[in-house]
Structure formats: structure tokens, C-alpha cells
Design a protein around this motif. Structure first.
Motif, PDB file in Angstrom:
ATOM      1  N   VAL A  15      18.477  -6.412  -3.628  1.00 51.14           N
ATOM      2  CA  VAL A  15      19.148  -7.710  -3.473  1.00 51.14           C
ATOM      3  C   VAL A  15      19.489  -7.995  -2.015  1.00 51.14           C
ATOM      4  O   VAL A  15      19.362  -9.127  -1.534  1.00 51.14           O
ATOM      5  CB  VAL A  15      20.429  -7.765  -4.340  1.00 51.14           C
ATOM      6  CG1 VAL A  15      21.204  -9.054  -4.082  1.00 51.14           C
ATOM      7  CG2 VAL A  15      20.071  -7.639  -5.807  1.00 51.14           C
ATOM      8  N   ARG A  16      19.930  -6.968  -1.294  1.00 50.70           N
ATOM      9  CA  ARG A  16      20.275  -7.164   0.118  1.00 50.70           C
ATOM     10  C   ARG A  16      19.062  -7.592   0.927  1.00 50.70           C
ATOM     11  O   ARG A  16      19.137  -8.485   1.773  1.00 50.70           O
ATOM     12  CB  ARG A  16      20.883  -5.892   0.700  1.00 50.70           C
ATOM     13  CG  ARG A  16      22.286  -5.572   0.175  1.00 50.70           C
ATOM     14  CD  ARG A  16      22.785  -4.262   0.727  1.00 50.70           C
ATOM     15  NE  ARG A  16      21.910  -3.154   0.337  1.00 50.70           N
ATOM     16  CZ  ARG A  16      22.089  -1.893   0.699  1.00 50.70           C
ATOM     17  NH1 ARG A  16      23.112  -1.570   1.473  1.00 50.70           N
ATOM     18  NH2 ARG A  16      21.259  -0.945   0.291  1.00 50.70           N
ATOM     19  N   GLU A  17      17.924  -6.939   0.665  1.00 50.59           N
ATOM     20  CA  GLU A  17      16.709  -7.284   1.382  1.00 50.59           C
ATOM     21  C   GLU A  17      16.261  -8.699   1.013  1.00 50.59           C
ATOM     22  O   GLU A  17      15.791  -9.457   1.857  1.00 50.59           O
ATOM     23  CB  GLU A  17      15.593  -6.280   1.049  1.00 50.59           C
ATOM     24  CG  GLU A  17      14.421  -6.302   2.010  1.00 50.59           C
ATOM     25  CD  GLU A  17      14.788  -5.811   3.395  1.00 50.59           C
ATOM     26  OE1 GLU A  17      14.019  -6.099   4.342  1.00 50.59           O
ATOM     27  OE2 GLU A  17      15.839  -5.158   3.551  1.00 50.59           O
ATOM     28  N   LEU A  18      16.426  -9.046  -0.240  1.00 51.99           N
ATOM     29  CA  LEU A  18      16.071 -10.389  -0.692  1.00 51.99           C
ATOM     30  C   LEU A  18      16.882 -11.449   0.065  1.00 51.99           C
ATOM     31  O   LEU A  18      16.327 -12.443   0.540  1.00 51.99           O
ATOM     32  CB  LEU A  18      16.323 -10.508  -2.197  1.00 51.99           C
ATOM     33  CG  LEU A  18      15.899 -11.804  -2.882  1.00 51.99           C
ATOM     34  CD1 LEU A  18      15.537 -11.531  -4.346  1.00 51.99           C
ATOM     35  CD2 LEU A  18      17.034 -12.851  -2.844  1.00 51.99           C
ATOM     36  N   ILE A  19      18.180 -11.219   0.167  1.00 52.95           N
ATOM     37  CA  ILE A  19      19.050 -12.181   0.856  1.00 52.95           C
ATOM     38  C   ILE A  19      18.654 -12.316   2.327  1.00 52.95           C
ATOM     39  O   ILE A  19      18.595 -13.429   2.882  1.00 52.95           O
ATOM     40  CB  ILE A  19      20.522 -11.756   0.721  1.00 52.95           C
ATOM     41  CG1 ILE A  19      20.973 -11.883  -0.733  1.00 52.95           C
ATOM     42  CG2 ILE A  19      21.419 -12.594   1.634  1.00 52.95           C
ATOM     43  CD1 ILE A  19      22.337 -11.275  -1.019  1.00 52.95           C
ATOM     44  N   LYS A  20      18.365 -11.198   2.971  1.00 51.24           N
ATOM     45  CA  LYS A  20      18.006 -11.228   4.382  1.00 51.24           C
ATOM     46  C   LYS A  20      16.692 -11.965   4.611  1.00 51.24           C
ATOM     47  O   LYS A  20      16.589 -12.818   5.503  1.00 51.24           O
ATOM     48  CB  LYS A  20      17.920  -9.795   4.929  1.00 51.24           C
ATOM     49  CG  LYS A  20      19.263  -9.087   5.009  1.00 51.24           C
ATOM     50  CD  LYS A  20      19.175  -7.786   5.780  1.00 51.24           C
ATOM     51  CE  LYS A  20      18.399  -6.724   5.047  1.00 51.24           C
ATOM     52  NZ  LYS A  20      18.414  -5.419   5.761  1.00 51.24           N
ATOM     53  N   LEU A  21      15.687 -11.632   3.817  1.00 52.94           N
ATOM     54  CA  LEU A  21      14.384 -12.266   3.991  1.00 52.94           C
ATOM     55  C   LEU A  21      14.430 -13.755   3.654  1.00 52.94           C
ATOM     56  O   LEU A  21      13.782 -14.572   4.327  1.00 52.94           O
ATOM     57  CB  LEU A  21      13.336 -11.552   3.138  1.00 52.94           C
ATOM     58  CG  LEU A  21      12.913 -10.170   3.632  1.00 52.94           C
ATOM     59  CD1 LEU A  21      12.000  -9.486   2.630  1.00 52.94           C
ATOM     60  CD2 LEU A  21      12.218 -10.256   4.994  1.00 52.94           C
ATOM     61  N   LYS A  22      15.187 -14.105   2.634  1.00 53.98           N
ATOM     62  CA  LYS A  22      15.332 -15.518   2.276  1.00 53.98           C
ATOM     63  C   LYS A  22      15.879 -16.310   3.462  1.00 53.98           C
ATOM     64  O   LYS A  22      15.390 -17.398   3.788  1.00 53.98           O
ATOM     65  CB  LYS A  22      16.264 -15.662   1.073  1.00 53.98           C
ATOM     66  CG  LYS A  22      16.524 -17.098   0.641  1.00 53.98           C
ATOM     67  CD  LYS A  22      17.418 -17.126  -0.595  1.00 53.98           C
ATOM     68  CE  LYS A  22      17.685 -18.556  -1.054  1.00 53.98           C
ATOM     69  NZ  LYS A  22      18.529 -19.303  -0.100  1.00 53.98           N
TER      70      LYS A  22
ATOM     71  N   LYS B  82       7.502 -15.381  -4.478  1.00 49.41           N
ATOM     72  CA  LYS B  82       7.130 -13.965  -4.402  1.00 49.41           C
ATOM     73  C   LYS B  82       8.355 -13.080  -4.207  1.00 49.41           C
ATOM     74  O   LYS B  82       8.478 -12.014  -4.835  1.00 49.41           O
ATOM     75  CB  LYS B  82       6.139 -13.765  -3.258  1.00 49.41           C
ATOM     76  CG  LYS B  82       5.698 -12.325  -3.060  1.00 49.41           C
ATOM     77  CD  LYS B  82       4.735 -12.209  -1.891  1.00 49.41           C
ATOM     78  CE  LYS B  82       4.357 -10.764  -1.622  1.00 49.41           C
ATOM     79  NZ  LYS B  82       3.446 -10.644  -0.443  1.00 49.41           N
ATOM     80  N   LEU B  83       9.256 -13.513  -3.360  1.00 52.89           N
ATOM     81  CA  LEU B  83      10.448 -12.732  -3.045  1.00 52.89           C
ATOM     82  C   LEU B  83      11.299 -12.501  -4.294  1.00 52.89           C
ATOM     83  O   LEU B  83      11.730 -11.371  -4.579  1.00 52.89           O
ATOM     84  CB  LEU B  83      11.261 -13.453  -1.972  1.00 52.89           C
ATOM     85  CG  LEU B  83      12.407 -12.706  -1.299  1.00 52.89           C
ATOM     86  CD1 LEU B  83      11.905 -11.459  -0.602  1.00 52.89           C
ATOM     87  CD2 LEU B  83      13.118 -13.625  -0.312  1.00 52.89           C
ATOM     88  N   PHE B  84      11.542 -13.555  -5.054  1.00 55.00           N
ATOM     89  CA  PHE B  84      12.405 -13.436  -6.223  1.00 55.00           C
ATOM     90  C   PHE B  84      11.716 -12.717  -7.383  1.00 55.00           C
ATOM     91  O   PHE B  84      12.384 -12.188  -8.268  1.00 55.00           O
ATOM     92  CB  PHE B  84      12.893 -14.822  -6.669  1.00 55.00           C
ATOM     93  CG  PHE B  84      14.039 -15.331  -5.845  1.00 55.00           C
ATOM     94  CD1 PHE B  84      15.344 -14.959  -6.138  1.00 55.00           C
ATOM     95  CD2 PHE B  84      13.817 -16.159  -4.759  1.00 55.00           C
ATOM     96  CE1 PHE B  84      16.412 -15.417  -5.373  1.00 55.00           C
ATOM     97  CE2 PHE B  84      14.872 -16.627  -3.992  1.00 55.00           C
ATOM     98  CZ  PHE B  84      16.170 -16.252  -4.292  1.00 55.00           C
TER      99      PHE B  84
END
Length: 215
Positions: free
Chosen positions: A180-187, A172-174
Motif C-alpha cells: 500500500v505504501r508503494e502504491l501511494i508513492k507511485l500514484k 495497473k498499479l491498483f
């Protein structure tokens, strides 16, 4: 004979295991409250402090256990099992604290459904881990040994559930997160939370080994 009587025997290892497990449960429950009240800064800080306090208390017990292992001549279970078990349990407490600190360091703005689900599975895993630890001092009883093994199986199932949630969360995230920054943090947060259940499974595997060798 006198020499044998003077040597430290047994110690209170099982009681220290129980105390440590209770501190981990306290940390996990405080973390869950922090997630639930994340949008209320004063409550978030309060529960984050509760996590820190519980983790430090667990650290102190770990130190006492490791010290007692070296001072006790006859231990109730293999001393290497004692050392590995208490330090793996302490890893669980550390991961919970790391999760709380990482949310603050990464400036996570809001909780996602996936964080809530992984947190819930982490709390359940920790609570079942505590239940399994409580049974260690009664393994001579066949019913207790069987109950311990069944509890470890439940921890394994919870870890599998968390693994499925993580895979779904990543997908879901990807697909949906444009920042991109939020993606990296949540991952990073998702992976850290799932690691809590992984480490609980490691504890369960150690307990299974102790049960099979001592029942």
C-alpha cells in the motif's frame, strides 16, 4: 512628443520568453537523465542538481519579466498576457523540480515503465512548448502564426497521450501493487508527472490566444 520618446517601449519580452523556455527544456532533460540513471546515486544527485539550477534560472527570468511589465509603457502584446504566460511557464519548471524532489522525499526505489513513459512525454511537451514560444515574435507572418497553432495542437495531443498513460498506470498499479505504501508513492509520482503535460497544455492555450489576437 519628447515624453513619448522617453517612455520605455517594447522591452525584450520575447527574448526573455525564449530564455525561460530554454531553461525549462534544460530542467526536463536533466530530469529525464535522472530517471534514466536513477540506480546510480552519484549521477542521480548530479542530474537532480541540474534540475534545481535550471529551475532557479527560470525563476530569475520570471522575476525580470514581471518587473519589466511594470516598467514598460508600451508592450509588444497585452501586459496581462505577458504576466500570465511567463508565470504559467514558470509553473512547468516548478513541477519538474517538484517531481525530482518528490522522488527523493518518497524514497522511490526504482523507476517503473510508466514513470519512463510519462517522463518522455513531459520532455516532448516541454520541447514543443519551447518551439511555440520561439514563434511569438513573428506572428505578423501568417505562416509563422499557423506554425505556432500547429505546434500548440501537438502539445494538446501529447497531453492526451500522457492522460492515457496515467489511466493505464493507475489501473495497473491498483491491480498489481500489493504494498500500500508503494502504491501511494507511485500514484503521487504518476499524477505529478502527468500534471507537467497539463501545464504545458495551459501554456499552449495561452499561446493560441496570443496568436489569434495578434496575427
Amino acid at each position: 512628443m519628447l515624453f513619448g520618446k522617453l517612455l520605455p517601449r517594447e522591452g525584450n519580452f520575447f527574448e526573455m520568453f525564449n530564455q525561460h523556455a530554454e531553461r525549462i527544456v534544460e530542467a526536463a532533460q536533466a530530469f529525464a537523465q535522472m530517471v534514466a540513471h536513477y540506480n546510480e546515486p552519484h549521477l542521480r544527485e548530479r542530474y537532480a542538481q541540474d534540475v534545481d539550477n535550471a529551475e532557479r534560472a527560470a525563476d530569475r527570468i520570471t522575476h525580470e519579466v514581471n518587473k519589466a511589465v511594470h516598467k514598460t509603457f508600451i508592450t509588444p502584446i497585452d501586459r496581462e498576457q505577458i504576466h500570465t504566460l511567463i508565470n504559467t511557464m514558470d509553473d512547468v519548471a516548478d513541477l519538474i523540480q517538484d517531481s525530482a524532489e518528490t522522488m527523493s522525499l518518497y524514497d522511490i526505489r526504482e523507476m517503473t515503465e510508466e514513470i519512463t513513459r510519462l517522463t518522455d512525454l513531459s520532455v516532448k511537451s516541454v520541447e514543443r512548448m519551447r518551439d511555440a514560444v520561439k514563434l511569438l515574435n513573428k506572428l505578423a507572418d501568417a505562416a509563422t502564426a499557423e506554425a505556432a497553432l500547429k505546434t500548440c495542437e501537438e502539445i494538446d495531443r501529447l497531453e492526451s497521450d500522457a492522460d492515457r498513460v496515467l489511466r493505464s498506470a493507475m489501473s495497473k498499479l491498483f491491480r498489481e501493487e500489493p504494498d500500500v505504501r508503494e502504491l501511494i508513492k507511485l500514484k503521487a509520482i504518476y499524477e505529478l508527472l502527468e500534471t507537467i503535460t497539463d501545464k504545458c497544455e495551459d501554456v499552449a492555450n495561452l499561446i493560441e490566444g496570443i496568436v489569434l489576437e495578434n496575427s
